[in-house]
Write an enzyme that holds these catalytic residues in place. Structure first.
Site, mmCIF file in Angstrom:
data_model
loop_
_atom_site.group_PDB
_atom_site.id
_atom_site.type_symbol
_atom_site.label_atom_id
_atom_site.label_comp_id
_atom_site.label_asym_id
_atom_site.label_seq_id
_atom_site.Cartn_x
_atom_site.Cartn_y
_atom_site.Cartn_z
ATOM 1 C CG ASP A 1 -21.743 -15.586 42.466
ATOM 2 O OD1 ASP A 1 -22.283 -14.674 42.305
ATOM 3 O OD2 ASP A 1 -20.643 -16.051 42.007
ATOM 4 N N GLY B 1 -18.981 -10.229 37.167
ATOM 5 C CA GLY B 1 -17.689 -10.883 36.871
ATOM 6 C C GLY B 1 -17.585 -10.852 35.230
ATOM 7 C CD GLU C 1 -25.921 -14.072 39.403
ATOM 8 O OE1 GLU C 1 -25.299 -13.259 39.754
ATOM 9 O OE2 GLU C 1 -27.217 -14.080 39.662
ATOM 10 N N GLY D 1 -21.858 -9.699 40.471
ATOM 11 C CA GLY D 1 -20.520 -9.326 41.273
ATOM 12 C C GLY D 1 -20.724 -7.604 41.628
#
Length: 354
Positions: free
Chosen positions: A149, A70, A141, A118
């Site tokens: 995620d 992202g 992350e 992502g």
């Protein structure tokens, strides 16, 4: 949908019987924005309805990366402004991850180059995951004060032993052989053959099955090299079997060799809060019955991240000021209490709809 239709930062086209989705932000390593998420989702639904499409190929433009994840600068700005864009991004991205995992047609991800965050969500949930000699995959992350995620808490615990725990906590990048070992990819194909791969898929009959697609990919594949994770599996499994970060770090300190020492050094640079929360989410993911359950739990944690100082500090140090020197708060794993972790485990409101 017209062949070659261009929608800003995503290019949608049909080549023979292959529907092709090309991420088109090569200078930004094809990092994802909310409009891109919406375009990809719309294209997947359209290809699913199109009887002329036998398979769907997801790829990135440029030679450096498939997708770096992202657009964290945009998420940072949204969180600062409180405009709700970050929350909308995560909700729609997670729905897309679930769509890919349950996609009714063969879905082929060409994970050439950098594949992170992502980008893993766009690829590793798919049915046919292709890596190349240029693949560098990571869930980085914890290094930006965030947590794995995009359904990573479903994917990582389903790798061999504690390989997924190592990946999720260290955030270190791995190559093609490691990605296959960790069950995040299936086959290696030389980057020079990716064009030929798409051509072969585009020539398949309309009624082709996943087995037909796999036969094409197998024919073009090459043996992967040695997996560093596999070579160090015993060390990883001994050290990362614990359910607390403190015990993992203590176990690493007892291990001999540079691999354990490097792992320990890296973890001590990560956000202590992120480490503890990531481990909690990974262990919960191991016990979960579905990807949907993990995505819902991750969304709750992500929304709470909007009030987490480490999230802002990590992104500042990585992409705003680029000093690579985040000042975490709390600064040590021991200072992160159980109540701090618990506050990130509140269910998302409203719940994630899939």
């Amino acid at each position: 949908m017209q062949d070659g239709e261009r929608q800003d930062e995503v290019i949608i086209e049909r080549r023979g019987t292959a529907g092709v989705i090309r991420l088109n932000r090569p200078r930004a390593l094809n990092s994802l924005t909310l409009p891109m998420i919406r375009t990809i989702t719309g294209a997947l639904h359209a290809f699913a309805r199109d009887s002329e499409v036998a398979s769907v190929v997801m790829m990135g433009e440029g030679e450096r990366g498939f997708c770096a994840g992202g657009d964290i600068r945009a998420l940072h700005e949204s969180a600062r402004a409180g405009d709700g864009l970050a929350a909308s991004f995560w909700r729609e991205e997670f729905r897309l991850n679930h769509l890919i995992a349950s996609y009714p047609k063969p879905y082929v991800a060409l994970m050439d180059g950098i594949t992170m965050g992502g980008g893993v969500g766009l690829s590793s949930h798919g049915r046919h995951r292709i890596v190349t000699e240029r693949t560098r995959l990571a869930m980085p992350e914890t290094g930006i004060g965030y947590v794995p995620d995009v359904g990573a808490t479903w994917l990582l615990p389903r790798g061999p032993g504690e390989a997924g725990t190592w990946l999720g906590l260290t955030g270190l990048d791995i190559g093609a052989a490691d990605a296959i070992h960790a069950r995040l990819a299936d086959l290696q194909i030389a980057s020079s053959l990716l064009g030929e791969t798409i051509d072969a898929l585009s020539d398949l009959p309309r009624a082709s099955s996943s087995g037909d697609v796999d036969a094409v990919l197998q024919a073009l594949s090459e043996p992967q090299g040695e997996s560093r994770l596999k070579q160090n599996a015993a060390t990883i499994d001994r050290a990362f079997r614990f359910d607390s970060v403190e015990e993992i770090l203590a176990a690493l300190a007892e291990e001999e060799g540079e691999f354990a020492a490097e792992t320990c050094r890296v973890m001590l640079t990560r956000s202590p809060t992120s480490l503890k929360l990531a481990l909690r989410l990974l262990r919960a993911g191991r016990r979960s019955a579905s990807l949907a359950e993990c995505l819902g739990r991750e969304l709750g944690a992500c929304l709470q991240m909007l009030d987490n100082p480490d999230f802002f500090e990590g992104i500042r140090a990585a992409v705003i000021d680029k000093d690579r020197n985040p000042q975490w708060s709390p600064a040590s794993v021991e200072a992160v209490g159980a109540s701090t972790v618990e506050q990130f485990l509140k269910p998302a409101e409203p719940p994630l709809s899939l």
